[in-house]
Write an enzyme that holds these catalytic residues in place. Structure first.
Site: not given
Ligand code: PAF
Length: 287
Positions: A34-37, A61, A153, A184, A187
């Site tokens: 999404h726009e965040g990425h 994870q 994180q 954003l 999920r």
């Molecule tokens: O933030 C995420 O999307 C995940 O935790 C990451 C950093 C890609 C690791 O799987």
């Protein structure tokens, strides 16, 4: 844009790039972009002469009762978006490529991982540090970009990077929000219309804490009570935490620390959302 499914080919490409350019950026993702990425990707493309992204839904994870199986997978549109932003290469391994059978080596996360998310998702950060360490080895970048929305994180990865001498320049980029303030998140697509409306209580609670802090409130308990009240009034009853801590080490104090950050994790039906706001620096109008 090059697409690599295998580690060796990706690593070879990265090494070639590292000889050719000064700065090569990495944007690790789990897809469902999404726009965040894309804001992270655009930052990397502006900052670095070459940019790689990774798309890998990392099983280590997720706890067994979490949403690994239903986590959205939208590879085709993800690749289109990355190409549109000027990404040079994407690494899209499958689970077998990342984790050989019998895999048993993990990166022990730093102390800062024990609080907050660490309490509610005990092995989560061990999976994150392990996969990001692997990505840093497979895709030896000079810069890596992570979002402020996953604030803990980012702290965990900054500690790992520093303490295990990866030497990567980590940049933590601002949270991107919808016009109504919802942060954003991949999920968000799980939310029904009603749940999405109720989810707005997260940013309302954070903004209320910021406003009270900026008006002089310095009692952590008072700010935390206020955030819970806003969440509950908005129809959110399952709250993992709604807290104010020191932005540096995530420790809690009875008096609000000098660099305070408010963080919330709460459930809407089967969906767990997190969000946060710096109380001292984030602008109330735009955050
Ligand atoms: O933030 C995420 O999307 C995940 O935790 C990451 C950093 C890609 C690791 O799987």
């Amino acid at each position: 844009m090059q697409v690599f499914k295998e580690k060796e080919a990706a690593r070879r490409w990265m090494f070639q790039q590292r000889c050719a350019v000064d700065a090569i950026g990495l944007v690790p993702t789990m897809g469902a972009l999404h726009e965040g990425h894309l804001s992270l990707v655009r930052r990397s493309v502006r900052r670095c002469q070459a940019t790689a992204a990774s798309i890998f839904v990392n099983p280590t994870q997720f706890a067994p009762d979490e949403d690994l199986a239903r986590y959205p997978r939208t590879l085709e549109s993800d690749l289109e978006m990355l190409a549109g932003c000027g990404v040079d290469a994407v690494f899209v391994p499958d689970t077998e490529e990342m984790y050989s059978s019998g895999f048993s080596t993990y990166v022990q996360p730093p102390k800062v991982a024990l609080r907050l998310e660490g309490k509610h998702r005990p092995d989560h950060f061990r999976g994150v540090t392990t996969v990001v360490a692997k990505l840093f080895h497979v895709l030896p970048c000079t810069h890596a970009f992570f979002g402020h929305k996953d604030y803990q994180q980012a702290c965990v990865l900054e500690h790992m990077n520093r303490e295990l001498d990866f030497g990567v320049d980590i940049e933590v980029c601002p949270t991107v929000r919808d016009a109504d303030g919802l942060a954003l998140s991949s999920r968000n697509r799980y939310l029904s219309g009603d749940q999405r409306s109720r989810a707005l209580s997260l940013i309302r609670a954070l903004r209320q804490a910021a406003e009270r802090y900026q008006n002089g409130e310095r009692s952590t308990a008072a700010l935390e009570r206020g955030m819970r009240a806003v969440l509950q009034a908005g129809g959110i009853n399952r709250i993992d935490y709604a807290t104010v801590v020191d932005a540096d080490n995530l420790t809690s104090h009875s008096t609000v620390p000098e660099q305070p950050i408010a963080l919330i994790a709460a459930h809407l039906g089967g969906t767990r959302l997190i969000d946060n706001l710096r109380l001292d620096t984030d602008s109330l109008a735009t955050a």
